[in-house]
Write an enzyme that holds these catalytic residues in place. Structure first.
Site, PDB file in Angstrom:
ATOM      1  N   LYS A  15      10.608  10.326  13.434  1.00 14.27           N
ATOM      2  CA  LYS A  15       9.369   9.639  13.033  1.00 14.27           C
ATOM      3  C   LYS A  15       8.831   8.804  14.200  1.00 14.27           C
ATOM      4  CE  LYS A  15       6.177   7.824  10.245  1.00 14.27           C
ATOM      5  NZ  LYS A  15       5.588   6.691  10.862  1.00 14.27           N
ATOM      6  N   ARG A  25      -3.048   1.181  26.092  1.00 21.50           N
ATOM      7  CA  ARG A  25      -3.356   0.200  25.040  1.00 21.50           C
ATOM      8  C   ARG A  25      -3.077  -1.210  25.548  1.00 21.50           C
ATOM      9  NH1 ARG A  25      -1.712   2.203  18.952  1.00 21.50           N
ATOM     10  NH2 ARG A  25      -2.241   4.398  19.193  1.00 21.50           N
ATOM     11  N   VAL A  71       9.631  -1.697   2.247  1.00 21.96           N
ATOM     12  CA  VAL A  71       9.120  -3.023   2.595  1.00 21.96           C
ATOM     13  C   VAL A  71       8.896  -3.103   4.101  1.00 21.96           C
ATOM     14  CG1 VAL A  71      10.214  -4.124   0.611  1.00 21.96           C
ATOM     15  CG2 VAL A  71      11.412  -4.082   2.811  1.00 21.96           C
ATOM     16  N   SER A  98       5.208   9.830   7.103  1.00 25.36           N
ATOM     17  CA  SER A  98       3.963   9.760   7.864  1.00 25.36           C
ATOM     18  C   SER A  98       2.778  10.196   7.023  1.00 25.36           C
ATOM     19  CB  SER A  98       4.044  10.647   9.109  1.00 25.36           C
ATOM     20  OG  SER A  98       2.787  10.627   9.755  1.00 25.36           O
ATOM     21  N   GLU A 108       1.483  10.716  18.522  1.00 30.91           N
ATOM     22  CA  GLU A 108       0.198  10.274  17.952  1.00 30.91           C
ATOM     23  C   GLU A 108      -0.535   9.364  18.957  1.00 30.91           C
ATOM     24  OE1 GLU A 108       0.664   8.800  13.836  1.00 30.91           O
ATOM     25  OE2 GLU A 108      -0.550   7.106  14.474  1.00 30.91           O
ATOM     26  N   GLY A 121       4.243   1.781  -0.653  1.00 28.37           N
ATOM     27  CA  GLY A 121       5.166   1.933  -1.772  1.00 28.37           C
ATOM     28  C   GLY A 121       4.450   2.252  -3.068  1.00 28.37           C
ATOM     29  N   VAL A 180       0.810  -1.232   0.000  1.00 24.11           N
ATOM     30  CA  VAL A 180       0.000   0.000   0.000  1.00 24.11           C
ATOM     31  C   VAL A 180       0.843   1.282   0.000  1.00 24.11           C
ATOM     32  CG1 VAL A 180      -2.221  -0.769   0.888  1.00 24.11           C
ATOM     33  CG2 VAL A 180      -0.370  -0.338   2.473  1.00 24.11           C
ATOM     34  N   LYS A 215       1.660  -1.436  16.831  1.00 27.91           N
ATOM     35  CA  LYS A 215       2.697  -2.058  16.014  1.00 27.91           C
ATOM     36  C   LYS A 215       4.076  -1.894  16.635  1.00 27.91           C
ATOM     37  CE  LYS A 215       0.832  -2.238  11.352  1.00 27.91           C
ATOM     38  NZ  LYS A 215       0.895  -1.610  10.025  1.00 27.91           N
ATOM     39  N   GLY A 259       0.179   7.681   6.416  1.00 26.35           N
ATOM     40  CA  GLY A 259      -0.513   6.469   5.987  1.00 26.35           C
ATOM     41  C   GLY A 259      -0.642   6.413   4.474  1.00 26.35           C
ATOM     42  N   HIS A 269       7.239  11.117  16.611  1.00 29.72           N
ATOM     43  CA  HIS A 269       5.965  11.520  15.986  1.00 29.72           C
ATOM     44  C   HIS A 269       4.876  10.485  16.300  1.00 29.72           C
ATOM     45  CE1 HIS A 269       3.027  10.835  12.769  1.00 29.72           C
ATOM     46  NE2 HIS A 269       2.996  12.145  12.613  1.00 29.72           N
ATOM     47  N   ASN A 270       5.204   9.228  16.103  1.00 33.58           N
ATOM     48  CA  ASN A 270       4.212   8.183  16.358  1.00 33.58           C
ATOM     49  C   ASN A 270       3.860   8.105  17.842  1.00 33.58           C
ATOM     50  OD1 ASN A 270       4.691   7.697  13.661  1.00 33.58           O
ATOM     51  ND2 ASN A 270       4.575   5.489  13.854  1.00 33.58           N
TER      52      ASN A 270
HETATM   53  P1  NBP Z   1       4.138  -3.977   4.550  1.00 31.38           P
HETATM   54  O1  NBP Z   1       4.805  -3.493   5.761  1.00 31.38           O
HETATM   55  O2  NBP Z   1       2.952  -4.848   4.676  1.00 31.38           O
HETATM   56  O3  NBP Z   1       5.236  -4.779   3.661  1.00 31.38           O
HETATM   57  C1  NBP Z   1       4.886  -5.424   2.464  1.00 31.38           C
HETATM   58  C2  NBP Z   1       5.979  -5.268   1.444  1.00 31.38           C
HETATM   59  O4  NBP Z   1       7.203  -5.875   1.905  1.00 31.38           O
HETATM   60  C3  NBP Z   1       5.626  -5.986   0.150  1.00 31.38           C
HETATM   61  O5  NBP Z   1       6.111  -5.244  -0.927  1.00 31.38           O
HETATM   62  C4  NBP Z   1       6.376  -7.303   0.300  1.00 31.38           C
HETATM   63  O6  NBP Z   1       6.643  -7.947  -0.931  1.00 31.38           O
HETATM   64  C5  NBP Z   1       7.649  -6.810   0.903  1.00 31.38           C
HETATM   65  N1  NBP Z   1       8.500  -7.853   1.467  1.00 31.38           N
HETATM   66  C6  NBP Z   1       8.359  -8.605   2.585  1.00 31.38           C
HETATM   67 BR1  NBP Z   1       6.916  -8.554   3.692  1.00 31.38          BR
HETATM   68  N2  NBP Z   1       9.361  -9.441   2.798  1.00 31.38           N
HETATM   69  C7  NBP Z   1      10.209  -9.259   1.779  1.00 31.38           C
HETATM   70  C8  NBP Z   1      11.455  -9.819   1.437  1.00 31.38           C
HETATM   71  N3  NBP Z   1      12.022 -10.740   2.195  1.00 31.38           N
HETATM   72  N4  NBP Z   1      12.042  -9.407   0.292  1.00 31.38           N
HETATM   73  C9  NBP Z   1      11.461  -8.478  -0.478  1.00 31.38           C
HETATM   74  N5  NBP Z   1      10.301  -7.872  -0.200  1.00 31.38           N
HETATM   75  C10 NBP Z   1       9.667  -8.242   0.927  1.00 31.38           C
HETATM   76  O7  NBP Z   1       3.785  -2.765   3.558  1.00 31.38           O
HETATM   77  P2  NBP Z   1       3.227  -1.301   3.857  1.00 31.38           P
HETATM   78  O8  NBP Z   1       2.088  -1.329   4.797  1.00 31.38           O
HETATM   79  O9  NBP Z   1       3.074  -0.669   2.527  1.00 31.38           O
HETATM   80  O10 NBP Z   1       4.424  -0.574   4.633  1.00 31.38           O
HETATM   81  C11 NBP Z   1       5.709  -0.434   4.069  1.00 31.38           C
HETATM   82  C12 NBP Z   1       6.610   0.225   5.078  1.00 31.38           C
HETATM   83  O11 NBP Z   1       6.107   1.526   5.370  1.00 31.38           O
HETATM   84  C13 NBP Z   1       6.695  -0.504   6.413  1.00 31.38           C
HETATM   85  O12 NBP Z   1       7.996  -0.418   6.916  1.00 31.38           O
HETATM   86  C14 NBP Z   1       5.729   0.253   7.280  1.00 31.38           C
HETATM   87  O13 NBP Z   1       6.039   0.140   8.645  1.00 31.38           O
HETATM   88  C15 NBP Z   1       5.913   1.669   6.759  1.00 31.38           C
HETATM   89  N6  NBP Z   1       4.776   2.563   6.978  1.00 31.38           N
HETATM   90  C16 NBP Z   1       3.511   2.117   6.810  1.00 31.38           C
HETATM   91  C17 NBP Z   1       2.436   2.977   7.002  1.00 31.38           C
HETATM   92  C18 NBP Z   1       1.030   2.505   6.791  1.00 31.38           C
HETATM   93  O14 NBP Z   1       0.111   3.301   7.062  1.00 31.38           O
HETATM   94  N7  NBP Z   1       0.804   1.297   6.304  1.00 31.38           N
HETATM   95  C19 NBP Z   1       2.674   4.302   7.352  1.00 31.38           C
HETATM   96  C20 NBP Z   1       3.968   4.745   7.481  1.00 31.38           C
HETATM   97  C21 NBP Z   1       5.015   3.858   7.296  1.00 31.38           C
HETATM   98  P3  NBP Z   1       5.583  -9.023  -1.523  1.00 31.38           P
HETATM   99  O15 NBP Z   1       4.531  -8.219  -2.208  1.00 31.38           O
HETATM  100  O16 NBP Z   1       6.404  -9.824  -2.468  1.00 31.38           O
HETATM  101  O17 NBP Z   1       5.054  -9.817  -0.366  1.00 31.38           O
END
Ligand code: NBP
Length: 482
Positions: free
Chosen positions: A187, A292, A79, A133, A194, A14, A12, A265, A135, A190-191
């Site tokens: 960051k 929490r 990732v 930050s 939050e 990336g 989501v 988390k 989402g 920040h969290n």
């Molecule tokens: P996720 O944290 O759910 O990670 C999924 C991604 O990691 C997919 O692209 C997956 O590839 C890849 N991946 C994994 Br899992 N293991 C891998 C490996 N061994 N080699 C290569 N790729 C791998 O995704 P997200 O929610 O988009 O968050 C991404 C980052 O951003 C995280 O660090 C998260 O903490 C941070 N973040 C998230 C938010 C939010 O609101 N979600 C906000 C701010 C920061 P695949 O598709 O092949 O499984």
């Protein structure tokens, strides 16, 4: 090689970040371990990218991905934090050339960032830990971006990030926070803030409902009203939205059908752990994190409910509804000032500990838009640091001092009322105690020093002369200079 920047990790965050970069005029190489996500992104959004003057260049293999980026390369890794991030970096490194910049845009712990930075530096590569930050929505439409790593890396990365970040009063919400782990550290705090913000909002809701007797939809109106004043913020606005929502299945207020166990988390926990190491009392964030945890202890809660259920019902408290609503507003605002003052203290302490030169005013500036804690309030913090960059505590700056002075009576009434009514308000109460602790002339810490000297000869200092002293407690009780 055609792309000016690359991004691997198209879940989501990336995927949205890549779209944001492409439609702001950049040609971006995209890659994901599971290639289907890359293909879907390129198929769905290439037109959107072109309309913005950019392009999505997809690759199935990491080799092709790296080869499609102009040198020196800037590669964002988005990732899952922890082992997946290390795995991706390990795969990338052999394919890179000296001077390339690897950017971890995930939620890494800042100590992991320090470790990775060192490892990559030894290989002639730049490593940047970058906090993003806002989402999913922020990633797509303008996040708040806290960039660590070297100045040199920011020269390459910064212009792209500033072009995709949220913008407030013409200023992009992206900045070079400081070297190595500074971006991820900020960051993390920040969290943590939050967490405190949300806990304070939740306590306000509980009080308005339990003591004030308001229904969720009425409380939504109260939050809407608050959102037109000093409390104006994304989270206050969102609270009104969530409280007004009705469950389609049962017709009940949505908030009544959600299991009351808050998940986490880990960034709140990291913030508290770091604060303990730094010796910074971030009581608001800590109580929010513990609240929490408490909510998740279902078995203990059930046992205590059974044992003590009648205890709180004996203490119903009568309040004037309108007066009480306004008192809760004042208590919320004052507690929020404390939580932010504590968070900024932690950033200052972290900067000192790690040798990062962090401009605290610039942090308030980039949190004004894009991120979850975005609020009008941050303008005031920005102004406070502009006036006095080395201020001792935000609490004593004129604007916040006045706000706290105006609200302190209401704050005390709310905390007292909550205690009488048996409504848990850990964040409100601990913030008030923190305030009282700071402003008190003499603290009982003097007695603690006496006890420490008594049982462990830990010595103490005196108020009337320099030096360290020990009283021979077990002997003739004379005082010796240590
Ligand atoms: P996720 O944290 O759910 O990670 C999924 C991604 O990691 C997919 O692209 C997956 O590839 C890849 N991946 C994994 Br899992 N293991 C891998 C490996 N061994 N080699 C290569 N790729 C791998 O995704 P997200 O929610 O988009 O968050 C991404 C980052 O951003 C995280 O660090 C998260 O903490 C941070 N973040 C998230 C938010 C939010 O609101 N979600 C906000 C701010 C920061 P695949 O598709 O092949 O499984």
């Amino acid at each position: 090689a055609t792309a000016t920047i690359g991004l691997t990790g198209l879940a989501v965050m990336g995927r949205n970040l890549a779209r944001n970069i492409a439609r702001n005029g950049h040609t971006i190489a995209v890659h994901n371990r599971t290639a289907a996500k890359m293909t879907a992104l390129v198929e769905e959004f290439s037109d959107e990218a072109r309309e913005g003057g950019g392009e999505l260049v997809g690759s199935e293999s990491l080799e092709d991905f790296v080869a499609s980026i102009q040198q020196p390369r800037t590669i964002l890794v988005m990732v899952k934090a922890g082992e997946p991030t290390d795995a991706v970096i390990d795969e990338l490194v052999p394919l890179l050339d000296e001077g390339d910049i690897v950017v971890d845009a995930g939620n890494a712990h800042f100590t992991d960032t320090l470790r990775r930075q060192q490892a990559l530096e030894e290989k002639g590569l730049h490593f940047v830990g970058m906090g993003v930050s806002g989402g999913e929505e922020g990633a797509l439409n303008g996040p708040s971006i806290m960039v660590g790593g070297s100045e040199h890396a920011y020269e390459n990365l910064g212009p792209v990030m500033e072009s995709i970040a949220a913008v407030v009063d013409g200023t992009p919400c992206s900045t070079h926070v400081g070297p190595d782990g500074a971006g991820h550290f900020v960051k993390m705090v920040h969290n943590g803030i939050e967490y405190a913000d949300m806990q304070l909002i939740a306590e306000s809701f509980d009080l308005l409902r339990t003591v004030g007797g308001l229904e969720p939809a009425e409380i939504a109106d109260v939050f809407d009203e608050w959102n037109r004043g000093d409390l104006e913020s994304f989270l206050i606005e969102m609270t009104a939205d969530v409280l007004r929502h009705t469950d389609a299945e049962t017709g009940k207020p949505f908030v009544d059908v959600v299991l009351d166990q808050a998940e986490q988390k880990g960034t709140g926990r990291w913030t508290v752990q770091s604060a303990l190491d730094l010796g910074v009392p971030i009581t608001g964030i800590a109580e929010a994190t513990f609240a929490r945890s408490l909510s998740g202890h279902a078995e203990q809660r059930a046992a205590a409910r059974e044992m003590f259920s009648t205890t709180s019902e004996e203490h119903t408290v009568e309040v004037d509804r309108d007066v009480f609503v306004d008192q809760v507003r004042a208590a919320l605002y004052a507690s929020k000032v404390v939580a932010y003052a504590q968070g900024f203290d932690q950033i200052a302490a972290g900067a000192e500990e790690h040798g990062w030169d962090i401009d605290l005013g610039s942090i308030a500036t980039i949190w004004r838009g894009g991120c979850i804690i975005r609020a009008q309030f941050l303008d005031r913090i920005k102004e406070a640091y502009a006036e006095e960059p080395d201020l001792t505590t935000l609490l004593t700056t004129p604007y916040f001092a006045d706000a706290v002075k105006d609200g302190v009576d209401a704050w005390r009434d709310v905390v007292a009322t909550a205690a009488q009514a048996g409504v848990p308000i850990p964040a409100f109460a601990s913030s008030l105690s923190y305030f009282d602790g700071l402003r008190r002339g003499r603290l009982p810490a003097a007695l603690i020093q006496g006890l420490r000297d008594n049982f462990g000869a830990h010595t103490y200092q005196r108020v009337d002369r320099d030096g360290s002293f020990h009283t021979t407690w077990a002997g003739d009780r004379t005082e010796q200079e240590a």
